[in-house]
Write a protein that holds these residues in place. Sequence first.
Motif, mmCIF file in Angstrom:
data_model
loop_
_atom_site.group_PDB
_atom_site.id
_atom_site.type_symbol
_atom_site.label_atom_id
_atom_site.label_comp_id
_atom_site.label_asym_id
_atom_site.label_seq_id
_atom_site.Cartn_x
_atom_site.Cartn_y
_atom_site.Cartn_z
ATOM 1 N N LYS A 45 6.327 28.189 -11.537
ATOM 2 C CA LYS A 45 5.610 29.460 -11.629
ATOM 3 C C LYS A 45 5.891 30.074 -12.994
ATOM 4 O O LYS A 45 7.020 30.062 -13.467
ATOM 5 C CB LYS A 45 6.072 30.436 -10.543
ATOM 6 N N SER A 46 4.854 30.594 -13.600
ATOM 7 C CA SER A 46 5.045 31.243 -14.898
ATOM 8 C C SER A 46 5.554 32.666 -14.689
ATOM 9 O O SER A 46 5.365 33.262 -13.624
ATOM 10 C CB SER A 46 3.739 31.262 -15.694
ATOM 11 N N THR A 47 6.185 33.199 -15.706
ATOM 12 C CA THR A 47 6.694 34.565 -15.613
ATOM 13 C C THR A 47 5.545 35.556 -15.445
ATOM 14 O O THR A 47 5.702 36.569 -14.759
ATOM 15 C CB THR A 47 7.522 34.927 -16.861
ATOM 16 N N GLN A 48 4.380 35.243 -16.022
ATOM 17 C CA GLN A 48 3.229 36.127 -15.895
ATOM 18 C C GLN A 48 2.735 36.185 -14.452
ATOM 19 O O GLN A 48 2.373 37.262 -13.953
ATOM 20 C CB GLN A 48 2.077 35.676 -16.811
ATOM 21 N N GLU A 49 2.721 35.041 -13.765
ATOM 22 C CA GLU A 49 2.305 35.017 -12.358
ATOM 23 C C GLU A 49 3.227 35.885 -11.510
ATOM 24 O O GLU A 49 2.753 36.670 -10.674
ATOM 25 C CB GLU A 49 2.341 33.594 -11.795
ATOM 26 N N ILE A 50 4.515 35.758 -11.720
ATOM 27 C CA ILE A 50 5.492 36.539 -10.959
ATOM 28 C C ILE A 50 5.324 38.025 -11.259
ATOM 29 O O ILE A 50 5.335 38.858 -10.346
ATOM 30 C CB ILE A 50 6.935 36.076 -11.267
ATOM 31 N N TYR A 86 9.652 50.720 -2.647
ATOM 32 C CA TYR A 86 9.294 50.444 -4.046
ATOM 33 C C TYR A 86 10.489 50.214 -4.972
ATOM 34 O O TYR A 86 10.307 49.766 -6.095
ATOM 35 C CB TYR A 86 8.378 51.523 -4.630
ATOM 36 N N ILE A 87 11.676 50.495 -4.529
ATOM 37 C CA ILE A 87 12.849 50.289 -5.391
ATOM 38 C C ILE A 87 13.050 48.801 -5.656
ATOM 39 O O ILE A 87 13.267 48.382 -6.793
ATOM 40 C CB ILE A 87 14.117 50.931 -4.781
ATOM 41 N N GLY A 88 12.962 47.977 -4.611
ATOM 42 C CA GLY A 88 13.093 46.531 -4.777
ATOM 43 C C GLY A 88 11.984 45.951 -5.631
ATOM 44 O O GLY A 88 12.197 45.023 -6.412
ATOM 45 N N THR A 89 10.793 46.531 -5.494
ATOM 46 C CA THR A 89 9.663 46.072 -6.303
ATOM 47 C C THR A 89 9.897 46.390 -7.779
ATOM 48 O O THR A 89 9.610 45.567 -8.649
ATOM 49 C CB THR A 89 8.353 46.720 -5.800
ATOM 50 N N ILE A 90 10.452 47.558 -8.058
ATOM 51 C CA ILE A 90 10.769 47.926 -9.449
ATOM 52 C C ILE A 90 11.839 46.988 -9.999
ATOM 53 O O ILE A 90 11.730 46.516 -11.138
ATOM 54 C CB ILE A 90 11.214 49.409 -9.533
ATOM 55 N N VAL A 91 12.857 46.702 -9.191
ATOM 56 C CA VAL A 91 13.920 45.782 -9.620
ATOM 57 C C VAL A 91 13.325 44.406 -9.909
ATOM 58 O O VAL A 91 13.660 43.778 -10.927
ATOM 59 C CB VAL A 91 15.044 45.703 -8.556
ATOM 60 N N ASP A 92 12.440 43.923 -9.026
ATOM 61 C CA ASP A 92 11.806 42.625 -9.261
ATOM 62 C C ASP A 92 10.923 42.636 -10.500
ATOM 63 O O ASP A 92 10.814 41.632 -11.198
ATOM 64 C CB ASP A 92 10.988 42.189 -8.041
ATOM 65 N N LEU A 93 10.279 43.759 -10.769
ATOM 66 C CA LEU A 93 9.459 43.856 -11.971
ATOM 67 C C LEU A 93 10.327 43.730 -13.217
ATOM 68 O O LEU A 93 9.970 43.024 -14.167
ATOM 69 C CB LEU A 93 8.694 45.181 -11.982
ATOM 70 N N VAL A 94 11.472 44.376 -13.211
ATOM 71 C CA VAL A 94 12.403 44.280 -14.340
ATOM 72 C C VAL A 94 12.955 42.864 -14.464
ATOM 73 O O VAL A 94 13.122 42.342 -15.563
ATOM 74 C CB VAL A 94 13.544 45.319 -14.186
ATOM 75 N N LYS A 97 11.397 37.694 -14.983
ATOM 76 C CA LYS A 97 11.704 36.474 -15.734
ATOM 77 C C LYS A 97 12.829 35.686 -15.081
ATOM 78 O O LYS A 97 12.783 34.464 -15.022
ATOM 79 C CB LYS A 97 12.062 36.806 -17.186
ATOM 80 N N LYS A 98 13.823 36.378 -14.568
ATOM 81 C CA LYS A 98 14.925 35.704 -13.875
ATOM 82 C C LYS A 98 14.434 35.076 -12.578
ATOM 83 O O LYS A 98 14.820 33.947 -12.243
ATOM 84 C CB LYS A 98 16.065 36.676 -13.597
ATOM 85 N N LEU A 99 13.575 35.768 -11.840
ATOM 86 C CA LEU A 99 13.008 35.195 -10.611
ATOM 87 C C LEU A 99 12.271 33.894 -10.917
ATOM 88 O O LEU A 99 12.449 32.889 -10.229
ATOM 89 C CB LEU A 99 12.023 36.175 -9.962
ATOM 90 N N ALA A 100 11.445 33.925 -11.950
ATOM 91 C CA ALA A 100 10.676 32.732 -12.325
ATOM 92 C C ALA A 100 11.600 31.622 -12.810
ATOM 93 O O ALA A 100 11.436 30.461 -12.427
ATOM 94 C CB ALA A 100 9.650 33.080 -13.406
ATOM 95 N N ASN A 101 12.583 31.958 -13.636
ATOM 96 C CA ASN A 101 13.497 30.950 -14.175
ATOM 97 C C ASN A 101 14.318 30.289 -13.065
ATOM 98 O O ASN A 101 14.461 29.064 -13.041
ATOM 99 C CB ASN A 101 14.418 31.576 -15.222
ATOM 100 N N ASP A 102 14.844 31.090 -12.146
ATOM 101 C CA ASP A 102 15.620 30.533 -11.034
ATOM 102 C C ASP A 102 14.756 29.612 -10.175
ATOM 103 O O ASP A 102 15.191 28.526 -9.783
ATOM 104 C CB ASP A 102 16.215 31.647 -10.171
ATOM 105 N N HIS A 103 13.541 30.041 -9.886
ATOM 106 C CA HIS A 103 12.623 29.219 -9.092
ATOM 107 C C HIS A 103 12.303 27.921 -9.829
ATOM 108 O O HIS A 103 12.336 26.839 -9.233
ATOM 109 C CB HIS A 103 11.331 29.994 -8.807
ATOM 110 N N ASN A 104 12.020 28.011 -11.117
ATOM 111 C CA ASN A 104 11.649 26.826 -11.884
ATOM 112 C C ASN A 104 12.807 25.840 -12.005
ATOM 113 O O ASN A 104 12.594 24.625 -11.976
ATOM 114 C CB ASN A 104 11.117 27.223 -13.259
#
Length: 120
Positions: A45-50, A86-94, A97-104
């Motif tokens: 997954k690309s960082t843009q998709e996430i 929305y707090i978790g969503t804000i954290v995920d938005l920040v 890149k880490k979410l995408a990198n860990d998944h990849n």
Amino acid sequence: MNERKILIAIPDVTPDEMMHIMHVIKGLKEEDLDQFLFLYKGKRKSTQEIMIMTLIGFLGVAGIQRFMVKQTGMGIIFLLTLGFCYIGTIVDLVNHKKLANDHNQQMAVESIQLMNMYKT
């Protein structure tokens, strides 16, 4: 040579992702590298998709990004709690890149394991 092939196959690869891929593919033959890249490109997954899926969370469909990175439990929790109000969503938005990198990184290991499983 392998780095160039990876950059051609995956133009938006990040430096951390490239280092991990190089570690995973160490010792692969040329035809095995092609197979790996084919499998990996379908799973990554690309960082843009996430980031886009995380932004959709602000429209009331929170957690899509967690489903994308195979974190189904967290996805359901985000969906039911509106992304922890929305707090978790804000954290995920920040941290998109880490979410995408860990998944990849996980998908690179999974792809090489899948290749090895079919070889035997």
